[in-house]
Every structure is written in C-alpha cells, then in structure tokens.
Design an enzyme around this catalytic site. Sequence first.
Site, short mmCIF file in Angstrom:
data_model
loop_
_atom_site.label_atom_id
_atom_site.label_comp_id
_atom_site.label_asym_id
_atom_site.label_seq_id
_atom_site.Cartn_x
_atom_site.Cartn_y
_atom_site.Cartn_z
CG ASP A 167 -1.71 1.31 1.30
OD1 ASP A 167 -2.65 1.46 0.49
OD2 ASP A 167 -1.38 2.17 2.14
CE1 TYR A 225 0.90 7.88 3.31
CE2 TYR A 225 1.37 5.82 2.17
CZ TYR A 225 0.57 6.57 3.02
OH TYR A 225 -0.56 6.00 3.57
CE LYS A 261 -3.49 5.22 1.68
NZ LYS A 261 -2.23 4.52 1.35
#
Length: 335
Positions: free
Chosen positions: A46, A51, A77
């Site tokens: 994931d 990030y 995401k």
Amino acid sequence: MDFTRILPDRIGFGTAPLGNMFRAIPEDEAAATVLAAWDQGIRYYDTAPLYGAGLAEIRLGDALADKPRDEYVLSTKVGRIILDEVDPAARELGEKGNLFEHGRPHTIVNDYTADATLRSVEESLKRLRTDRVDIVWVHDIAQDFYGDAWLEKFEEARTGAFRALSRLREEGVIKAWGIGVNRVEPLETTLDLDEPRPDAFLLAGRYTLLDHERALQRLMPAAAAAGVGIVVGGPYSSGVLAGGRHFEYAEASPEILARVGRIRDLADQHGIGVKAAALQFALANPATAAVIPGATKPGRIAEDLAALREPVPAAFWQDLRAQGLVAREAPLPAA
C-alpha cells in the site's frame, strides 16, 4: 463482493515510511526493505502520493519493477496531486504536521474531483512503473486535515472521486475502491450512503491496542454487516507499540508511554512480544481483512511476520481485559 478475495494474505506492507517519514532513509535501505518483504512472501503493498510527495511510490515502483505484476496486489490513494514545481513553504498536513519534511519538496494540491482522481491514478502509475493498481483509496477526507470543513471535502469526494472510482471498478480498470483515513467519522458517514458504495476502508491508527473504542461502537459491526472490508493501517500507533516514541504522528505523551509500559509489562509476564499482541489484536476483529504495518529496515519484516505467528496465551488477553487495557467488548484472538 468479498473484498478479502482480492488480498493475497492477512498481512501487507504499508509504505508511508518509504516517503522519509520522520527521517531521511537512504535509497539502498528503502530498496532492501521492500525486497525483504518480497523475499519473505509479502504480496500486498500500500502506498500514496502524499508519502514524501511521490517518493514512496517511486521507491516502491523501482523495487518491484522486475517482479511479476500478477503476483502481487497494489493499492494507492487519490485526493492529492503532486506538481512538478517545488513548494518553498511549509505544508499544512493537519495533525500529520511535518511528517514528511524529509520527502521530496514538490507542491501538493488537495483535490477530490473526478478529473483530479483520474489524473492522480495516471500519475501514480508512472511513479509506480506499472500498468495498473488493484485498489484505490480516497485519502484523508477527515477532520484531522480539514477541521469543520471536512464535510464539504467529503461532498466533493462523494460527487467526484467516489463516482470516478466506481466507474473504474465497473470497467474493470481497478478491482476495488474505498476510503483511507485516520478517523472513524468519514467511514460511518460513507456507510450511510445509498451510493456510491465502497468495497473497503483503510483505517489507520484507529483500531489498535491504544485506540479502538470508537471504532468498536458502530464502524466495525456496521462494516461487517455491509460486507465492507477493513484494512487496519498503523497497527503500532505510529511506532510507540513497536518500541518507538511516536504516537499519532507526534512525540508520545507521558500518559501514552505509561499505558504502553503497562502493556509491555503484561507481555513480559507472559513471555510474548508487544508486536505480537498489537498485530493479533487488530486481526481478531471479524471486520478486519488485513493489517499493514510499515517498515524502513529489512529486519523489521521478519519481526512482523514472526509476531503474526507467535503463540499468545489466552491468559494474556484475559489479563489485558481485566486491567482495562482493551475494551471489554473487543474481540480477542483465540488462544
């Protein structure tokens, strides 16, 4: 849809640390950590544009570039667009503060519209060096980022990202979509919608040994009843349950450290590790589809897998409950 059938196992690898969370991680160390996960059988990864402003996606894509794509499951995401330009100002990341201050300095734009969602997926594919992702989470539409305006952002996502991802799922471009947040409220709100309907939720830091009572009240049973799987992120509560000093993305308070100390004392008495207790507690709830601890060192992968398999006596769970360290109604692992 049975979301669990998409996942290869009940444990995956959360890549937020690869975005230089808390510290600057050398490239070779980041690559070695991903390869250690692969070599030890981890097949669910994931990640997210947030990030490190794309850094985690780039590192993950580089590390997995020569691996057979059909052999692993990948989720990322949407909700953030990473621009080419450098952002000279400090970023507003809500409660996450300067979490990725060591990541790339690129500008991050919050956008949950349909067009931005499709653009985000395309750009993630480039950073990940792949032709597809399996699961897409709508990222951080919650109070910890938007305060009292979170419902406005939620509505933007409902009419934008949710519908765009539903179309991608119907077209077979992705296998599933859901919401990835650090708060329970947006997930409860989503369960009340007639449409669009998510397949799963990624709930970070809200179903752990240190914080689980709100999720137990309604979310977990309601999600199970609706057939919506829950992936538990942050099972170590930002690291404090794994020997670190962070809780909720900040330095842990004396009260939290004292509570962790009580859990550790009980674990020591029963001859088990706190990591084993943390992972197995999160997985004991029937709504939990998987758990995804993060890591920045290769050795941590072996620790996580060993913790998952470690025998934990029933007496430990009984003592944990008797001392009020877990909610009385929380499902506990069978010994």
